[in-house]
Design a protein around this motif. Structure first.
Motif, short mmCIF file in Angstrom:
data_model
loop_
_atom_site.label_atom_id
_atom_site.label_comp_id
_atom_site.label_asym_id
_atom_site.label_seq_id
_atom_site.Cartn_x
_atom_site.Cartn_y
_atom_site.Cartn_z
N LYS A 239 -116.64 84.99 26.54
CA LYS A 239 -116.33 86.02 25.54
C LYS A 239 -115.91 85.41 24.21
N GLY A 240 -116.34 84.19 23.91
CA GLY A 240 -116.06 83.61 22.61
C GLY A 240 -115.13 82.41 22.64
N ASN A 241 -114.36 82.21 23.69
CA ASN A 241 -113.44 81.07 23.79
C ASN A 241 -113.84 80.25 24.99
N ILE A 242 -114.58 79.14 24.74
CA ILE A 242 -115.10 78.33 25.82
C ILE A 242 -114.01 77.57 26.55
N TRP A 243 -112.96 77.19 25.81
CA TRP A 243 -111.88 76.42 26.45
C TRP A 243 -111.07 77.28 27.43
N GLU A 244 -110.99 78.53 27.15
CA GLU A 244 -110.30 79.42 28.10
C GLU A 244 -111.01 79.46 29.44
N GLN A 245 -112.34 79.35 29.40
CA GLN A 245 -113.09 79.33 30.64
C GLN A 245 -112.93 78.00 31.36
N PHE A 246 -112.88 76.90 30.60
CA PHE A 246 -112.82 75.58 31.23
C PHE A 246 -111.47 75.27 31.85
N PHE A 247 -110.41 75.79 31.26
CA PHE A 247 -109.08 75.46 31.74
C PHE A 247 -108.54 76.44 32.77
#
Length: 1183
Positions: A172-180
């Motif tokens: 949804k626009g924040n890739i780091w939120e998905q990775f962490f």
């Protein structure tokens, strides 16, 4: 081709424009000429004159079949919706995430993969055989066989691809939120090393913490359960979710700890997987045996980390679980669907649940044997009360009563209560609300919601105000509180203690109350209170089966003589209406349903026959009742003969002359001099069919002075009803409606100059009703007192003492009734009481005020009413005050005497009966037994009892005069005078009434003299003597003999103050020793103090009367009822001796049911003659 079409189209448009212009021109011309809009014929003529244009090609039939190519060239745009869902990403998102069913399959597959990885890890550990020499490299390298490696690589590859796809779709626009995210990190830790081993074979045996997939499996399982409930469209409990999460968390902690310690100990003690699992269980359970312990520091560090995590995670989970458990306790949970389908239950819907309401419902509901296996589900929007919670924790109720917090207007809460499977739904109103109309509105909405959700569930609805009753007319049973209340209070004025009679009838009891009391009246009163109304078909009955083809009166008398049961009503098979005492012309058939009063129903009765043989042999006769009840069905009445009417042609038996009372015109009969006395029992000697004609003749032949008031009345139906749904009743009415100004008692008008009750010169005593406002229910107080079967000469004037003046709508409803007046005032104002004629009143009815029904402290709602009534009791001792209270427990304060030991003894008796589980513990309170106090909450059991006896509401309405069924009788009373004492017993009276006037007696209202110790009106008897007198527990015969020995005339009135004082003095002289001079002086001082207090109250009243210009002649402060006690005997035994001034409750047959047409025509002619020739002014009659 297109230009011709356009020209044709323009031509058609031009023709249409011309047609419209012509039509408008015609309309203008027509409107200008005639002023009327042009009709359709004009339009048709205009269409004929115009040329009809050709149909455009696009609408031709050929074009509709083959299609119009030019239609595609029009300026139209096709719009497609939800195009964003047609992209490849949205389709994948719909399949993997949004769609419940497909996402459920995906999550189930993911959960299976995680479980498979954990199983593969266990398999790898079981196949691993590390070296005996501990080495640190064993922590990083394991022995993984090729098949296990291949399966793990395949599973890891699938999991990796799925995780990356889900991450892409959830972006949804924040890739780091998905990775962490923790789940993403765990997936990478367990899948990437295996994928690397494909390209770098030396890393095949590297250790990968695959056992951490248990946490991913836990998350997948939670999501899978959520998707499952979304797919089946059913909600699940939050408690279930939390318990499930807690169990999964514990399993994951134990599994992680066991696998981690086992792997780390490869470099140490070489623990097996089972030993490490055993160690984790012992550690987490805080037992700690110490036989298995980690040896190296990495495993010890892992144990410390696991314990810290457990100390943080588990308390949070337990806290959430405890919070949800407390919330579920408040809401009450759900009623099991399996239990609802296998067990029977009823639903009780209330706005607020109080302990008194709950206990009344439970005691009455479970008093019936066949309801013992029922469950009660309470649905209430408020949080459960502490007292109610304590009651529901008692084992007697905890297994049968379920409390659910919820609203009847929510389908979810009705689903929790399983309303659609319930046997019945009781909807009760909150009578303690200040705004009773708002409470009714809530009840109506609850009833509508229950009917909408469960159309087949029977509804039992309690409504407060009669004008709201028609909204719940669809319910199976409806009880309107104000209708019953006012009708019962009205009958209390003409039939004393009707409220007590009806209350005892609608309560379930075995008649065991008061049987251990030393007082004879309490034992008799308690035993007779066990009588209830039951029903049975005639063909199935032993009580009434032998009377098939006989008259109703014949069956009633003989059933009472033989079995001691009182047949009061019947219902035909082809008629839904119940008829009370249909009279001797009703012939019993095998299909009739009989309604009777008895201690128990016939199915629970044992029959012992051959009583006549035992009687002839001198053996004791045993009957329907057991020995303690002392109600034998013997042949005393049979020896006197039978005069009951049978098939309209009775043959008088040989000994019938002994009981035959002569008619008024006969010789050697009942004294004709009793006719002028009011409330005398001479009406019982007249057949009901002659009631109307005799009354009219008597009133016509009266002198002008005596018949002036009654001659102004006509019989008819009230023209105006104040609310919808009131039952029409034939009443005494005025020939013309009285003006509203004439209804005001305390103010004169152009038609009348009277300003107080004395000026009107009423012949009969007044009935004063004190109420807060003139509600529609007050109409039901007037109708029973003005019913057509009430003798005209016995009609009492009715004065409405209202806090607020009535509106014109209410005055319009009552202006047609004779002798009905109103006055603005309150009972706490002495001037208002004197102006409304309280000294000329026989009954004062104090209605509970709506504004005082709720109080901050429980049971304080009646404080003002009780104190005001106590004041009137002191000021006007001879006045009969009937009071309505909000709480039945407050009746102990009515006519309160602080130093009365007898009242204290009654209080102890009430507590004893309550401890025994009696539903009528308050029945021995003297005000209730005498019918001088009443609470509408006592009639709540009428609605509860209707679940088992669906006829109880109909019978109660007929008894109270709320409904009038053609052919059905009515409740009235007759008084036993000296001329009636020759009848001697109640059984002979039953025979006399059945044979002479076809009336059915159902009970006795008895008044006895009683000496209350240290009473305010008592003289020369002290407390000790009164207690000794009570402890002796004299029988009825001993009391009668003692009363006969103290007075030479048996016919002396026991209510007279003078005679009771003489009896008290004689008793004190016989039972006391000579007292000392000091005691005599103190007693004289006490008497002087009492007389001075009484004189002070008398002077106060007389001074106010003089100030208001009222004569003080009628005020008598010494005539009171403080030395008497009264009680009701329902269906007493036939051998009960009659006493002077007993009032017998009788059901008299309908006088209109058996009147021939000629007599009815003569009656109507007599009524017209009275209207024409019998009119005189009211000022000529005197009080």
């Amino acid at each position: 081709m297109s230009p011709p079409r356009r020209s044709s189209s323009s031509h058609s448009d031009r023709q249409s424009t011309e047609t419209l212009q012509k039509t408008e021109t015609l309309q203008k011309n027509n409107s200008s000429n005639s002023g009327v809009i042009l009709d359709i014929s004009t339009l048709k003529m205009a269409e004929v004159d115009t040329e009809v244009p050709p149909l455009p090609p696009r609408y031709r039939f050929r074009d509709l079949l083959l299609g119009d190519q030019t239609f595609q060239n029009d300026d139209r745009v096709q719009v497609e919706f939800y195009v964003n869902e047609n992209t490849f990403k949205e389709r994948l998102k719909l399949f993997f995430i949004k769609n419940q069913r497909s996402s459920l399959r995906i999550r189930l597959f993911n959960f299976s993969l995680k479980i498979l990885t954990c199983v593969l890890y266990i398999v790898r550990v079981s196949l691993d055989n590390p070296h005996d020499t501990p080495r640190w490299e064993l922590i990083f390298w394991v022995n993984r066989r090729v098949p296990v490696w291949a399966i793990q690589v395949t599973v890891a590859l699938i999991s990796f691809l799925e995780t990356m796809l889900i991450t892409y779709l959830s972006y949804k626009g924040n890739i780091w939120e998905q990775f962490f995210q923790i789940s993403f990190i765990l997936e990478m830790m367990n899948t990437v090393p295996f994928i690397i081993t494909i390209f770098w074979p030396p890393l095949t045996n590297i250790f990968v913490p695959v056992f951490l997939n248990c946490w991913l499996a836990k998350g997948a399982l939670e999501n899978m359960i959520n998707d499952f409930h979304r797919a089946i469209q059913r909600t699940h409990s939050a408690m279930f979710n939390q318990v499930f999460i807690l169990i999964c968390t514990l399993l994951c902690l134990v599994f992680t700890g066991a696998c981690g310690i086992q792997h780390l100990e490869r470099a140490g003690k070489h623990l097996s997987l089972f030993d490490s699992f055993y160690f984790c269980i012992v550690t987490f359970s805080t037992v700690g045996y110490g036989d298995v312990t980690p040896q190296i520091w990495p495993s010890k560090l892992l144990v410390v980390i696991l314990i810290c995590v457990a100390l943080v995670v588990l308390p949070l989970q337990f806290e959430e679980l405890a919070y949800l458990w407390m919330e579920s306790q408040k809401l009450g949970g759900n009623y099991s669907r399996h239990r609802a389908q296998t067990e029977k239950h009823v639903v009780l819907c209330v706005s607020s649940l109080k302990i008194d309401l709950l206990m009344d419902f439970l005691n009455e509901f479970y008093a019936h044997p066949r309801l013992q296996d029922y469950y009660v589900v309470i649905l209430c929007p408020t949080e459960i009360d502490i007292q109610v919670r304590r009651i529901l924790q008692i084992p007697l109720w905890s297994q049968r009563v379920i409390y659910l917090q919820g609203s009847a207007l929510k389908d979810q809460d009705l689903m929790r209560a399983k309303m659609d499977d319930a046997e019945a739904c009781f909807i009760l109103s909150s009578r303690n609300e200040v705004d009773r109309t708002a409470a009714d509105h809530q009840t109506i909405l609850r009833a509508w919601a229950a009917k909408d959700f469960a159309p087949n569930c029977p509804l039992y609805v309690q409504i407060l105000k009669p004008e709201n009753k028609f909204h719940v007319k669809f319910a199976d049973h409806v009880v309107c509180e104000e209708e019953f209340k006012y009708a019962m209070l009205a009958l209390n004025c003409v039939c004393p203690a009707t409220s007590t009679l009806v209350t005892l009838l609608v309560h379930t009891s075995r008649g065991q109350e008061g049987q251990m009391s030393p007082e004879q009246w309490q034992r008799t009163y308690g035993r007779c209170s066990g009588n209830e109304v039951y029903h049975i078909r005639l063909c199935d009955s032993k009580f009434f089966g032998e009377y098939d083809g006989k008259s109703f009166t014949y069956a009633s008398f003989h059933a009472h003589k033989k079995y001691g049961v009182c047949l009061i009503g019947v219902k035909r098979e082809d008629n839904k209406s119940i008829m009370l005492n249909p009279g001797p012309r009703h012939i019993m058939t095998a299909a009739d349903t009989c309604y009777y009063i008895n201690i128990t129903k016939e199915e629970n009765s044992a029959f012992i026959f051959k009583e006549e043989e035992k009687h002839n042999k001198g053996l004791p006769v045993t009957g329907l009742y057991d020995a303690p009840s002392r109600l034998p069905v013997h042949s005393i009445i049979a020896s006197m003969g039978t005069v009951a009417i049978d098939l309209q042609n009775p043959d008088p038996p040989e000994e019938s002359g002994k009981l035959t009372l002569p008619t008024e015109n006969g010789a050697g009969s009942r004294r004709p001099s009793i006719a002028p006395v009011l409330e005398i029992a001479d009406s019982s000697a007249i057949l009901p069919c002659d009631l109307l004609s005799d009354q009219s003749e008597d009133e016509t032949n009266q002198s002008d002075e005596e018949g002036s008031v009654g001659s102004d009345f006509v019989k008819g139906y009230p023209p105006n009803s104040p609310y919808i749904g009131s039952s029409p009743t034939l009443c005494h009415l005025l020939p013309q409606k009285a003006p509203f100004c004439c209804l005001r008692l305390d103010k004169g008008c152009t038609h009348s100059s009277f300003e107080d009750a004395k000026a009107y010169g009423f012949k009969n005593k007044l009935i004063i009703v004190s109420a807060e406002m003139a509600g529609n229910g007050l109409y039901n107080f007037i109708v029973p007192l003005r019913a057509y079967y009430r003798p005209r000469k016995e009609l009492n004037p009715i004065v409405l003492l209202l806090d607020y003046p009535p509106d014109n709508h209410f005055l319009e409803a009552i202006c047609c009734f004779p002798m009905v007046y109103f006055m603005a005032g309150t009972i706490d104002n002495l001037d208002n009481l004197l102006q409304c004629g309280i000294i000329y009143a026989d009954n004062l009815v104090v209605v509970d005020k709506e504004s005082t029904m709720s109080a901050e402290e429980d049971y304080m709602a009646d404080a003002k009413t009780i104190v005001n009534v106590q004041t009137m009791f002191r000021l006007f001792p001879s006045l009969s005050i009937i009071t309505e209270l909000t709480h039945p427990s407050n009746m102990r304060f009515m006519q309160f005497r602080a130093k009365d030991c007898y009242s204290l003894a009654l209080s102890k008796l009430e507590k004893i009966e309550r401890d025994k589980g009696s539903n009528l513990a308050f029945m021995f309170r003297l005000p209730f037994a005498a019918g001088r106090v009443f609470s509408i909450s006592m009639l709540d059991t009428l609605l509860y009892q209707s679940f088992v006896k669906d006829y109880m509401i109909a019978i109660a309405r007929l008894l109270l005069g709320l409904d009038t069924t053609p052919g059905s009788g009515y409740l009235c009373a007759m008084k036993i005078t000296e001329e009636d004492l020759w009848i001697r017993t109640y059984g002979r009276l039953f025979q006399k009434l059945c044979s002479s006037s076809a009336e059915i007696p159902i009970g006795i209202y008895r008044t006895e003299s009683h000496m209350f110790s240290t009473s305010e009106s008592q003289v020369s008897i002290n407390v000790e003597q009164g207690e000794e007198h009570r402890e002796r527990g004299e029988s009825w015969k001993e009391k009668t003999a003692h009363r006969n020995s103290t007075t030479s005339d048996q016919s002396e009135h026991p209510l007279l103050r003078k005679k009771s004082m003489q009896w008290a003095r004689r008793l004190s002289r016989k039972s006391t020793k000579p007292s000392s001079r000091a005691e005599r002086i103190s007693q004289q001082r006490l008497n002087l103090y009492r007389r001075s207090e009484r004189q002070e109250l008398s002077e106060l009243v007389k001074n106010r009367m003089k100030h208001l210009g009222l004569p003080t002649v009628g005020y008598d402060e010494m005539n009171d009822h403080q030395n008497t006690l009264s009680y009701v005997l329902i269906n007493p035994p036939p051998d009960t001796m009659l006493e002077l001034n007993d009032i017998v409750y009788i059901i008299r047959s309908d006088p209109l049911a058996h009147m021939p047409e000629e007599s009815q025509a003569g009656q109507s002619r007599g009524t017209r003659n009275q209207q024409e020739f019998g009119t005189e002014t009211r000022d000529e009659t005197h009080l």
